[in-house]
Design an enzyme around this catalytic site. Structure first.
Site, PDB file in Angstrom:
ATOM      1  N   LYS A 178       7.899  13.514  12.859  1.00  0.00           N
ATOM      2  CA  LYS A 178       7.935  13.041  14.246  1.00  0.00           C
ATOM      3  C   LYS A 178       7.040  11.802  14.325  1.00  0.00           C
ATOM      4  O   LYS A 178       5.827  11.904  14.458  1.00  0.00           O
ATOM      5  CB  LYS A 178       7.428  14.136  15.195  1.00  0.00           C
ATOM      6  CG  LYS A 178       7.041  13.658  16.596  1.00  0.00           C
ATOM      7  CD  LYS A 178       8.217  13.121  17.376  1.00  0.00           C
ATOM      8  CE  LYS A 178       7.796  12.708  18.790  1.00  0.00           C
ATOM      9  NZ  LYS A 178       6.973  11.459  18.799  1.00  0.00           N
ATOM     10  N   PRO A 179       7.631  10.587  14.215  1.00  0.00           N
ATOM     11  CA  PRO A 179       6.813   9.382  14.349  1.00  0.00           C
ATOM     12  C   PRO A 179       6.469   9.116  15.807  1.00  0.00           C
ATOM     13  O   PRO A 179       7.065   9.711  16.714  1.00  0.00           O
ATOM     14  CB  PRO A 179       7.720   8.283  13.793  1.00  0.00           C
ATOM     15  CG  PRO A 179       9.105   8.773  14.069  1.00  0.00           C
ATOM     16  CD  PRO A 179       9.044  10.278  13.963  1.00  0.00           C
ATOM     17  N   GLU A 194      -6.002  14.865  10.853  1.00  0.00           N
ATOM     18  CA  GLU A 194      -6.846  13.669  10.777  1.00  0.00           C
ATOM     19  C   GLU A 194      -6.928  13.117  12.193  1.00  0.00           C
ATOM     20  O   GLU A 194      -5.956  12.564  12.715  1.00  0.00           O
ATOM     21  CB  GLU A 194      -6.235  12.658   9.795  1.00  0.00           C
ATOM     22  CG  GLU A 194      -7.234  11.638   9.291  1.00  0.00           C
ATOM     23  CD  GLU A 194      -7.409  10.488  10.251  1.00  0.00           C
ATOM     24  OE1 GLU A 194      -8.397  10.517  11.030  1.00  0.00           O
ATOM     25  OE2 GLU A 194      -6.566   9.594  10.253  1.00  0.00           O
ATOM     26  N   ASN A 227      -0.149   3.314  14.695  1.00  0.00           N
ATOM     27  CA  ASN A 227      -0.747   2.290  13.843  1.00  0.00           C
ATOM     28  C   ASN A 227      -0.315   2.514  12.396  1.00  0.00           C
ATOM     29  O   ASN A 227      -0.219   3.635  11.926  1.00  0.00           O
ATOM     30  CB  ASN A 227      -2.268   2.289  13.973  1.00  0.00           C
ATOM     31  CG  ASN A 227      -2.900   3.614  13.586  1.00  0.00           C
ATOM     32  OD1 ASN A 227      -2.318   4.668  13.806  1.00  0.00           O
ATOM     33  ND2 ASN A 227      -4.086   3.564  13.001  1.00  0.00           N
ATOM     34  N   ARG A 279       0.834  -1.203   0.000  1.00  0.00           N
ATOM     35  CA  ARG A 279       0.000   0.000   0.000  1.00  0.00           C
ATOM     36  C   ARG A 279       0.872   1.257   0.000  1.00  0.00           C
ATOM     37  O   ARG A 279       0.587   2.227  -0.716  1.00  0.00           O
ATOM     38  CB  ARG A 279      -0.895  -0.044   1.240  1.00  0.00           C
ATOM     39  CG  ARG A 279      -1.911   1.066   1.358  1.00  0.00           C
ATOM     40  CD  ARG A 279      -2.723   0.834   2.612  1.00  0.00           C
ATOM     41  NE  ARG A 279      -3.573   1.955   2.950  1.00  0.00           N
ATOM     42  CZ  ARG A 279      -4.167   2.109   4.123  1.00  0.00           C
ATOM     43  NH1 ARG A 279      -3.995   1.200   5.070  1.00  0.00           N
ATOM     44  NH2 ARG A 279      -4.926   3.144   4.360  1.00  0.00           N
ATOM     45  N   CYS A 309      -8.319   4.210  12.307  1.00  0.00           N
ATOM     46  CA  CYS A 309      -9.283   5.306  12.410  1.00  0.00           C
ATOM     47  C   CYS A 309     -10.465   5.101  11.489  1.00  0.00           C
ATOM     48  O   CYS A 309     -11.565   5.575  11.766  1.00  0.00           O
ATOM     49  CB  CYS A 309      -8.595   6.642  12.111  1.00  0.00           C
ATOM     50  SG  CYS A 309      -7.842   6.719  10.473  1.00  0.00           S
ATOM     51  N   PRO A 359       1.053   8.611  13.966  1.00  0.00           N
ATOM     52  CA  PRO A 359       0.697   7.739  15.084  1.00  0.00           C
ATOM     53  C   PRO A 359       1.379   6.377  14.992  1.00  0.00           C
ATOM     54  O   PRO A 359       2.138   6.105  14.058  1.00  0.00           O
ATOM     55  CB  PRO A 359      -0.816   7.602  14.924  1.00  0.00           C
ATOM     56  CG  PRO A 359      -1.005   7.618  13.433  1.00  0.00           C
ATOM     57  CD  PRO A 359       0.051   8.552  12.887  1.00  0.00           C
TER      58      PRO A 359
END
Length: 462
Positions: free
Chosen positions: A163-164, A236, A140, A94, A270, A138
Site C-alpha cells: 500500500k503506497p 519505522e 518520500n 540506491r 526520517c 510513505p
C-alpha cells in the site's frame, strides 16, 4: 489495483498531482476494503515459495531492468513527489543496489546444526518465509521505500501486498510491473491504492496477513500496530536525528554533513539532520557555514537539473514547517536565512540559538531546516539529544575517541556515526530505532530475518 501481474481499473479514482505546479501526473483506482480482502485471499491461494536461487534470479533481473529505465523512473518520481531529479537519479541507483544485495542474501539463507545434549539426536534449523507481508510505505523516496520492503520479502520467499502513499503511488505501480517482467510469479504481488484511512486498517487487520512492515508517522504506526495485533511487526516511525559537533572536530565536515542532512529531499527524510547540537565555540563557525551552504542551494523546479531543492509534498506541509520556524523565532531563535515560502516550496532555512523545547526541534520537522542548538558541554549535548521521544540515528563530529565512545554509549538511538551524519546508510547494515522511532530492523539481511521464521527439525543419530 495491481494484481495477477496487471493493473485493473476501478470505479472511483484518486488523482496524483505534481507538488511543484499542481499538474495532474496520473490517476489510480480508489480500491475498497472488499477488493483488498479479495486480493489478499487470492494471494494466499496462489503463494508457493520459490526456491532461493529462483528468488535471487528475479531480484538480479529486476535490478538490471531498473538500471535500464533509471532515467524514466527518476522523472516519474520527481513529478509525483516534487523531489529534484538530481536526487531521484540517485534514488534509482540506491534501489538497484538494494535489489542486488537482496539477491546475494537470498542465496545465503542459513540454518544451523545443533547436537542435543542428553539426547542421541541432532537438531537442524531452517529458515522459512513468514508468509504474506503487508507493506505500507510513505510519500518520500517512493521507489526506494517500496524496494526496501519488497526486496527482502522476495528474498525470504514471501508474498507481498503493498500500500503506497496515496500521494505517490505511480512509482510503486511502475516497479510492480518491472518485478513481474523480471519473473516474479504474478500471484505473489499486489499493489493496492486507495484512501489510507480505509485501506490501511483493512490490510493490516486482514486475518491472512502474517506480517506488517510500515514506515510513517508515530500516530499512524500505532494505529497500524493495533489493527495488526498478534502479527509480526516491523515499524519505522521516523526520527529527530541530531548531529553533535564537538570542539576540536573538523568543522568544515560538520557544516557539510549538516547541510546535506538537513536540505536533501527538501528535508523530508526520517534519517536527515533535524537538529545541529553545537558544543561551545563550534556554534559560531557551524552556523555561519550553514548560512553559506543554504544560500548556495537553488530551490525551484524539480525537473530542472540545476535545481538543488524542490517543493515539499504539499502546500499544507510547507505551511506547517513555516509556522514552526515562526514559533521558534518567537521563542528566541534567530532566523539567519531562508524560510520563505511560495506554495509548497520553502527556501532552505538556518536558525541559531534554537531553544531545545521549541516544536521545531522537539518534534520531527519534515522540511529544509537546519536548526542550531547551542550547548556548553558534552553532558548537555547528550541530554538534549536524548530529550525527544525519538531515537533513530545520530552523527557525531569529533577527533576525541573517548568522547565519542561515551556519547555512543549514552545516546538512546539505533545507530551512532562517527564523523558522518545520521543520514549515513548502507543496504548491508541494520536500520531502525528505539523509543518512538519504531521496532525491528530494516537493512536487507536484517529485514530478511524479520520476514523469516525458524523451523527446527530433529533426527536420531544413526
Amino acid at each position: 489495483m495491481f494484481r495477477d501481474g496487471a493493473l485493473r481499473t476501478g470505479g472511483d479514482l484518486l488523482t496524483v498531482r505534481n507538488p511543484w505546479n499542481g499538474e495532474i501526473v496520473g490517476s489510480v483506482p480508489a480500491d475498497t476494503p472488499d477488493e483488498v480482502a479479495e486480493a489478499v485471499g487470492d494471494v494466499r491461494a496462489a503463494w508457493r515459495p520459490p526456491r532461493p536461487h529462483q528468488r535471487a534470479a528475479v531480484l538480479r533481473r529486476s535490478a538490471a531492468l531498473l538500471r535500464e529505465r533509471a532515467g524514466e523512473l527518476s522523472v516519474l518520481i520527481s513529478r509525483e513527489s516534487g523531489v529534484c531529479v538530481t536526487e531521484t537519479r540517485r534514488e534509482t541507483e540506491r534501489a538497484a543496489a538494494n535489489l542486488t544485495v537482496a539477491a546475494e542474501e537470498a542465496e545465503r539463507l542459513r540454518g544451523e546444526g545443533i547436537p542435543v545434549p542428553g539426547h542421541d539426536r541432532l537438531a537442524v534449523t531452517v529458515l522459512e518465509p513468514v508468509g504474506i507481508v503487508a507493506a505500507l510505505t510513505p510519500f518520500n523516496r517512493p521507489l526506494n521505500q517500496v524496494v526496501v520492503k519488497i526486496a527482502p520479502a522476495v528474498a525470504a520467499g514471501c508474498a507481498i501486498v503493498v500500500k503506497p502513499s496515496e500521494r505517490t503511488p505511480l512509482t510503486a505501480l511502475a516497479f510492480a510491473g518491472l518485478l513481474i517482467e523480471a519473473g516474479l510469479p504474478p500471484g505473489h504481488l499486489v499493489v493496492t491504492t486507495g484512501p489510507p484511512g480505509t485501506i490501511g486498517p483493512a490490510l493490516a487487520g486482514h486475518p491472512e496477513i502474517d506480517m506488517i512492515t510500515f514506515t510513517g508517522s508515530v500516530a499512524t504506526g500505532r494505529a497500524v500496530a493495533l489493527a495488526g495485533a498478534g502479527r509480526r511487526l516491523l515499524l519505522e516511525l521516523g526520527g529527530n536525528d541530531p548531529l553533535i559537533v564537538l570542539p576540536g572536530g573538523d568543522l568544515g565536515l560538520a557544516v557539510r554533513l549538516a547541510a546535506e542532512g538537513a536540505f536533501a529531499t527538501a528535508g523530508q527524510s526520517c534519517r536527515g539532520v533535524k537538529r545541529v547540537i553545537a558544543v561551545g565555540e563550534t556554534a559560531d563557525v557551524v552556523a555561519a557555514g550553514l548560512v553559506e551552504a543554504a544560500r548556495r542551494k537553488r530551490a525551484g523546479d524539480p525537473l530542472d537539473p540545476s535545481t538543488d531543492l524542490g517543493p515539499l509534498v504539499s502546500e499544507e506541509s510547507a505551511a506547517g514547517v513555516e509556522r514552526r520556524i515562526a514559533d521558534a523565532v518567537a521563542a528566541g531563535a534567530k532566523l539567519l536565512c531562508g524560510g520563505e515560502r511560495r506554495g509548497a516550496l520553502l527556501t532552505p532555512a538556518v536558525l541559531d540559538h534554537v531553544p531545545p523545547d521549541a516544536e521545531l526541534v522537539a518534534e520531527e520537522t519534515f522540511g529544509p531546516v537546519a536548526p542550531v542548538i547551542r550547548v556548553d558541554s558534552v553532558d548537555e549535548a547528550i541530554a538534549v539529544a536524548n530529550g525527544t521521544p525519538y531515537g533513530l540515528q545520530a552523527g557525531v563530529v569529533t577527533s576525541d575517541a573517548a568522547a565519542f565512545s561515551r556519547i555512543a554509549a549514552e545516546l538512546r538511538v539505533g545507530a551512532v556515526n562517527l564523523n558522518a551524519g545520521p543520514q549515513f546508510d548502507s543496504p548491508h547494515i541494520p536500520f531502525g530505532g528505539v523509543k518512538a522511532s519504531g521496532m525491528g530492523r530494516e537493512g536487507i539481511r536484517y529485514a530478511i530475518r524479520e520476514m523469516s521464521v525458524t523451523k527446527t527439525l530433529t533426527f536420531p543419530y544413526p
